[in-house]
Design a protein around this motif. Structure first.
Motif, short mmCIF file in Angstrom:
data_model
loop_
_atom_site.label_atom_id
_atom_site.label_comp_id
_atom_site.label_asym_id
_atom_site.label_seq_id
_atom_site.Cartn_x
_atom_site.Cartn_y
_atom_site.Cartn_z
N CYS A 1 0.85 -1.19 0.00
CA CYS A 1 0.00 0.00 0.00
C CYS A 1 0.88 1.24 0.00
CB CYS A 1 -0.95 0.01 1.19
SG CYS A 1 -0.15 0.05 2.79
N MET A 2 0.24 2.40 -0.12
CA MET A 2 1.02 3.65 -0.09
C MET A 2 0.15 4.79 0.41
SD MET A 2 1.39 4.56 -4.15
CE MET A 2 2.34 3.09 -4.42
N ARG A 3 0.86 5.82 0.89
CA ARG A 3 0.21 7.06 1.30
C ARG A 3 0.88 8.17 0.52
NH1 ARG A 3 0.42 7.88 7.40
NH2 ARG A 3 2.62 8.11 6.95
N ARG A 4 0.04 9.00 -0.11
CA ARG A 4 0.53 10.14 -0.89
C ARG A 4 0.17 11.42 -0.16
NH1 ARG A 4 1.69 8.29 -6.10
NH2 ARG A 4 0.86 6.22 -6.52
N ASP A 5 1.12 12.38 -0.13
CA ASP A 5 0.88 13.64 0.55
C ASP A 5 1.83 14.69 -0.02
OD1 ASP A 5 -0.05 15.49 2.51
OD2 ASP A 5 1.71 15.05 3.73
N ALA A 6 1.27 15.77 -0.50
CA ALA A 6 2.05 16.93 -0.98
C ALA A 6 3.14 16.52 -1.97
CB ALA A 6 2.66 17.68 0.20
N GLY A 7 2.79 15.63 -2.90
CA GLY A 7 3.75 15.21 -3.91
C GLY A 7 4.75 14.16 -3.45
N ARG A 8 4.64 13.74 -2.20
CA ARG A 8 5.53 12.71 -1.67
C ARG A 8 4.75 11.40 -1.55
NH1 ARG A 8 7.06 16.03 3.57
NH2 ARG A 8 4.80 15.94 3.53
N VAL A 9 5.50 10.31 -1.46
CA VAL A 9 4.88 9.00 -1.30
C VAL A 9 5.63 8.23 -0.21
CG1 VAL A 9 6.26 7.87 -3.11
CG2 VAL A 9 4.02 6.96 -2.52
N TRP A 10 4.89 7.46 0.56
CA TRP A 10 5.47 6.51 1.51
C TRP A 10 4.82 5.17 1.22
CZ3 TRP A 10 9.57 6.28 4.49
CH2 TRP A 10 9.66 5.26 5.44
N THR A 11 5.63 4.21 0.77
CA THR A 11 5.10 2.90 0.44
C THR A 11 5.38 1.93 1.59
OG1 THR A 11 7.09 2.15 -0.66
CG2 THR A 11 5.43 3.24 -2.02
N VAL A 12 4.50 0.98 1.73
CA VAL A 12 4.63 -0.03 2.77
C VAL A 12 4.45 -1.40 2.14
CG1 VAL A 12 3.54 -0.99 4.84
CG2 VAL A 12 3.89 1.47 4.64
N ARG A 13 5.32 -2.33 2.53
CA ARG A 13 5.18 -3.75 2.22
C ARG A 13 5.14 -4.45 3.56
NH1 ARG A 13 9.60 -6.11 -1.91
NH2 ARG A 13 9.41 -4.61 -3.61
N GLU A 14 4.13 -5.24 3.78
CA GLU A 14 4.05 -6.03 5.00
C GLU A 14 3.94 -7.49 4.62
OE1 GLU A 14 0.95 -4.57 7.56
OE2 GLU A 14 2.18 -2.85 8.15
N TYR A 15 4.81 -8.29 5.21
CA TYR A 15 4.84 -9.72 4.98
C TYR A 15 4.28 -10.40 6.22
CZ TYR A 15 7.86 -8.57 1.06
OH TYR A 15 8.36 -8.05 -0.10
N MET A 16 3.22 -11.19 6.07
CA MET A 16 2.52 -11.82 7.18
C MET A 16 2.74 -13.32 7.19
SD MET A 16 0.89 -9.14 8.24
CE MET A 16 0.17 -7.61 7.68
N ALA A 17 2.97 -13.85 8.39
CA ALA A 17 3.04 -15.30 8.59
C ALA A 17 2.33 -15.62 9.90
CB ALA A 17 4.50 -15.76 8.66
N VAL A 18 1.69 -16.78 9.95
CA VAL A 18 0.93 -17.19 11.12
C VAL A 18 1.39 -18.57 11.53
CG1 VAL A 18 -1.37 -17.66 12.03
CG2 VAL A 18 -1.05 -15.80 10.38
N THR A 19 1.64 -18.74 12.84
CA THR A 19 1.95 -20.05 13.40
C THR A 19 0.85 -20.37 14.42
OG1 THR A 19 3.23 -19.26 15.28
CG2 THR A 19 4.41 -19.53 13.18
N GLU A 20 0.96 -21.52 15.06
CA GLU A 20 -0.01 -21.85 16.10
C GLU A 20 0.14 -20.94 17.31
OE1 GLU A 20 -0.17 -25.97 17.12
OE2 GLU A 20 -0.28 -26.60 15.03
N GLU A 21 1.35 -20.40 17.51
CA GLU A 21 1.63 -19.59 18.69
C GLU A 21 1.42 -18.09 18.48
OE1 GLU A 21 4.01 -21.72 17.40
OE2 GLU A 21 3.63 -23.39 18.75
#
Length: 156
Positions: A105-125
């Motif tokens: 995803c990304m957030r745009r503001d005043a001609g700037r951008v901040w991108t985010v990548r989130e990697y998710m993993a799930v275990t039993e714990e």
């Protein structure tokens, strides 16, 4: 371990055994204290001391109810949308050596951008999230691929 994409980078492995993961970061990146304002589940934060255009964080969350990594990514997108992010894309993919999901995803503001990548993993714990943020996403795409490919979820 996959063949390195960026052989010119010297990597440093940071194992957080109490949280059951290890993350590889460029050797010049410092470890900073977790930011509980960002998330009470944040366990680590990394970035270069002289360059604040990129960051890596790791969250370890308890299992509140049984859900997949894709469901976790979709839930995170709701929170991120409230913080002004948009252009969400969730992709099922292996993460940390197990089934997982990637949220972009990304957030745009005043001609700037901040991108985010989130990697998710799930275990039993626990549920895990490797979050990578960048103000220069084109420069950081290969770097973030390498960090994500090296991330280790240590729980069986």
């Amino acid at each position: 371990m996959p063949e390195p994409v960026l052989p010119e980078i010297v990597w440093r492995r940071v194992a957080k055994l109490e949280f059951a993961y290890a993350v590889w970061v460029p050797d010049g990146w410092d470890e900073r204290p977790p930011n509980p304002k960002n998330s009470p589940w944040e366990t680590a934060r990394f970035g270069a001391a002289d360059d604040h255009r990129r960051i890596a964080i790791v969250l370890r969350m308890p299992i509140f109810r049984s859900r997949s990594a894709t469901e976790l990514a979709e839930s995170a997108s709701v929170s991120l949308e409230g913080a002004g992010f948009g252009e969400f894309e969730v992709t099922a993919m292996p993460v940390g050596g197990r089934p997982g999901a990637r949220l972009d995803c990304m957030r745009r503001d005043a001609g700037r951008v901040w991108t985010v990548r989130e990697y998710m993993a799930v275990t039993e714990e626990a549920s895990f999230c490797l979050g990578l943020g960048s103000a220069v996403p084109d420069e950081d795409a290969r770097l973030f691929d390498e960090i994500a490919d090296r991330w280790e979820v240590l729980v069986a």
